[in-house]
Scaffold this motif. Structure first.
Motif, PDB file in Angstrom:
ATOM      1  N   GLN A  94       0.825  -1.208   0.000  1.00  0.00           N
ATOM      2  CA  GLN A  94       0.000   0.000   0.000  1.00  0.00           C
ATOM      3  C   GLN A  94       0.858   1.257   0.000  1.00  0.00           C
ATOM      4  O   GLN A  94       0.534   2.251  -0.660  1.00  0.00           O
ATOM      5  N   GLN A 118      -1.816  -2.696  -6.943  1.00  0.00           N
ATOM      6  CA  GLN A 118      -3.182  -2.414  -6.511  1.00  0.00           C
ATOM      7  C   GLN A 118      -4.094  -3.606  -6.774  1.00  0.00           C
ATOM      8  O   GLN A 118      -4.967  -3.934  -5.961  1.00  0.00           O
ATOM      9  N   ASP A 156      -6.299  -5.700  -4.119  1.00  0.00           N
ATOM     10  CA  ASP A 156      -7.735  -5.948  -4.314  1.00  0.00           C
ATOM     11  C   ASP A 156      -8.045  -7.442  -4.248  1.00  0.00           C
ATOM     12  O   ASP A 156      -9.055  -7.849  -3.657  1.00  0.00           O
ATOM     13  N   GLU A 196      -8.043  -8.655  -0.705  1.00  0.00           N
ATOM     14  CA  GLU A 196      -9.255  -8.249  -0.011  1.00  0.00           C
ATOM     15  C   GLU A 196     -10.429  -9.138  -0.409  1.00  0.00           C
ATOM     16  O   GLU A 196     -11.249  -9.526   0.434  1.00  0.00           O
ATOM     17  N   SER A 215     -11.324   3.582  10.119  1.00  0.00           N
ATOM     18  CA  SER A 215     -10.353   3.472   9.032  1.00  0.00           C
ATOM     19  C   SER A 215     -10.891   4.149   7.777  1.00  0.00           C
ATOM     20  O   SER A 215     -12.094   4.351   7.626  1.00  0.00           O
ATOM     21  N   LYS A 216      -9.999   4.463   6.859  1.00  0.00           N
ATOM     22  CA  LYS A 216     -10.358   5.338   5.751  1.00  0.00           C
ATOM     23  C   LYS A 216     -11.048   4.610   4.603  1.00  0.00           C
ATOM     24  O   LYS A 216     -11.914   5.171   3.942  1.00  0.00           O
ATOM     25  N   THR A 217     -10.665   3.382   4.310  1.00  0.00           N
ATOM     26  CA  THR A 217     -11.154   2.713   3.105  1.00  0.00           C
ATOM     27  C   THR A 217     -12.080   1.557   3.432  1.00  0.00           C
ATOM     28  O   THR A 217     -11.668   0.584   4.049  1.00  0.00           O
ATOM     29  N   SER A 218     -13.339   1.658   3.036  1.00  0.00           N
ATOM     30  CA  SER A 218     -14.339   0.589   3.123  1.00  0.00           C
ATOM     31  C   SER A 218     -14.293  -0.177   4.434  1.00  0.00           C
ATOM     32  O   SER A 218     -14.067  -1.387   4.454  1.00  0.00           O
ATOM     33  N   THR A 264     -16.387  -3.556   4.983  1.00  0.00           N
ATOM     34  CA  THR A 264     -15.989  -4.853   4.432  1.00  0.00           C
ATOM     35  C   THR A 264     -15.121  -5.649   5.392  1.00  0.00           C
ATOM     36  O   THR A 264     -14.922  -6.835   5.198  1.00  0.00           O
ATOM     37  N   ASP A 301     -23.516   2.403   4.181  1.00  0.00           N
ATOM     38  CA  ASP A 301     -22.562   1.445   3.621  1.00  0.00           C
ATOM     39  C   ASP A 301     -22.626   0.118   4.365  1.00  0.00           C
ATOM     40  O   ASP A 301     -22.561  -0.954   3.752  1.00  0.00           O
TER      41      ASP A 301
END
Length: 311
Positions: free
Chosen positions: A136, A165, A169, A172, A226-229, A232, A267
């Motif tokens: 990252q 990236q 992905d 994840e 946390s910043k991203t999704s 999930t 979300d």
């Protein structure tokens, strides 16, 4: 009583490393100073040895897995990634790096991603051993800066970052698939228990168990912030718990404004709905498979009955 946690501590050079067992961040500081030979009143900063993350919050410390390695930094010491060189010349290269930093006046001020670039320049294949945090950090670097550090063309560097990236992905997606499989196995186990013992006392929402005694913990709040999704990375129980609290309660828990909290809950609701639909699809597929199996088993018996009637 707090649960004990085995940890590892090391000094700035990583030449000294010891194992300690503690129950809190304060106790880690005391035992770590003692193990490394620092005086009790020595001012130290505690960071993660892997990526240099500063550990100051006890709740965050308790969320870390057992055997996490911590680095103790004294005044003017800065974290650097571990460097590995073949041929037994690590000490020589390390001495050269320290001298060069002193000349440039930036000792300890090098960004962590530059240490990763050094590894890639030594062996590009080392990228497969990097953690997600390392990958990252390389993706987040401006393409021009990374190209200059690697001595690559800009387009080739952009292709490299795009590939990294995609790797992130895919990892994840693998995590989500694993969680979905675990959820499916949990539903199957619940069905078996119901058929044998009857009701178990747990609320069930579309085949998903919800323990009404579940409460907020430090990990849930850390993930939500946390910043991203963040949705999930929460379990189904945690998603249901967040939605049950509502916007007002979650606004107070997170310390956010109401609009931002409302977006987060939307979300979470979409993520939970998607997972429940996947579970229902699995259950439908499983039921269809069982019906097909029953039909194929009954067919020979039907043919045998017809044959007897003809006789």
């Amino acid at each position: 009583m707090s649960q004990i946690k085995p940890c590892k501590v090391c000094n700035f050079t990583r030449q000294k490393s010891y194992g300690v067992v503690v129950v809190s961040l304060d106790q880690l500081r005391v035992k770590g100073n003692e193990a490394l030979g620092y005086s009790a009143n020595t001012s130290v900063s505690i960071v993660l040895d892997d990526d240099g993350t500063i550990v100051e919050d006890n709740a965050y410390f308790l969320c870390l897995p057992p055997d996490t390695k911590f680095m103790f930094l004294q005044d003017k010491e800065m974290w650097k990634p571990a460097k590995r060189f073949d041929g037994g010349t690590a000490w020589l290269r390390e001495s050269f790096d320290v001298g060069q930093d002193a000349v440039d006046g930036v000792r300890g001020g090098v960004e962590p991603w530059r240490g990763l670039v050094d590894q890639l320049r030594q062996d590009l294949a080392s990228i497969i051993l990097m953690s997600e945090a390392d990958l990252q950090s390389l993706v987040a670097v401006p393409c021009a800066d990374l190209a200059s550090a690697l001595a690559f063309p800009v387009q080739k560097t952009q292709d490299l970052q795009d590939t990294l990236q995609r790797v992130l992905d895919r990892r994840e997606e693998e995590r989500q698939s694993k969680e979905l499989l675990q959820l499916y196995l949990k539903v199957v186990q619940k069905e078996r228990q119901d058929s044998q013992q009857g009701e178990t006392g747990l609320d069930v929402v579309d085949g998903t168990e919800v323990d009404s005694a579940v409460g907020f913990n430090a990990r849930t709040l850390l993930v939500l912030k946390s910043k991203t999704s963040p949705e999930t990375r929460l379990s189904n129980e945690e998603l249901q718990m967040v939605l049950k609290q509502g916007v007002e309660t979650m606004t107070d828990e997170l310390g956010w404004d109401r609009d931002r909290t409302a977006v987060l809950l939307q979300d979470c609701e979409r993520e939970l709905s998607k997972r429940l639909q996947q579970v229902q699809a699995m259950q439908s597929l499983r039921a269809h498979t069982q019906r097909s199996s029953s039909t194929s088993t009954a067919q020979p018996h039907k043919k045998e009955t017809v044959a007897k009637r003809r006789k």
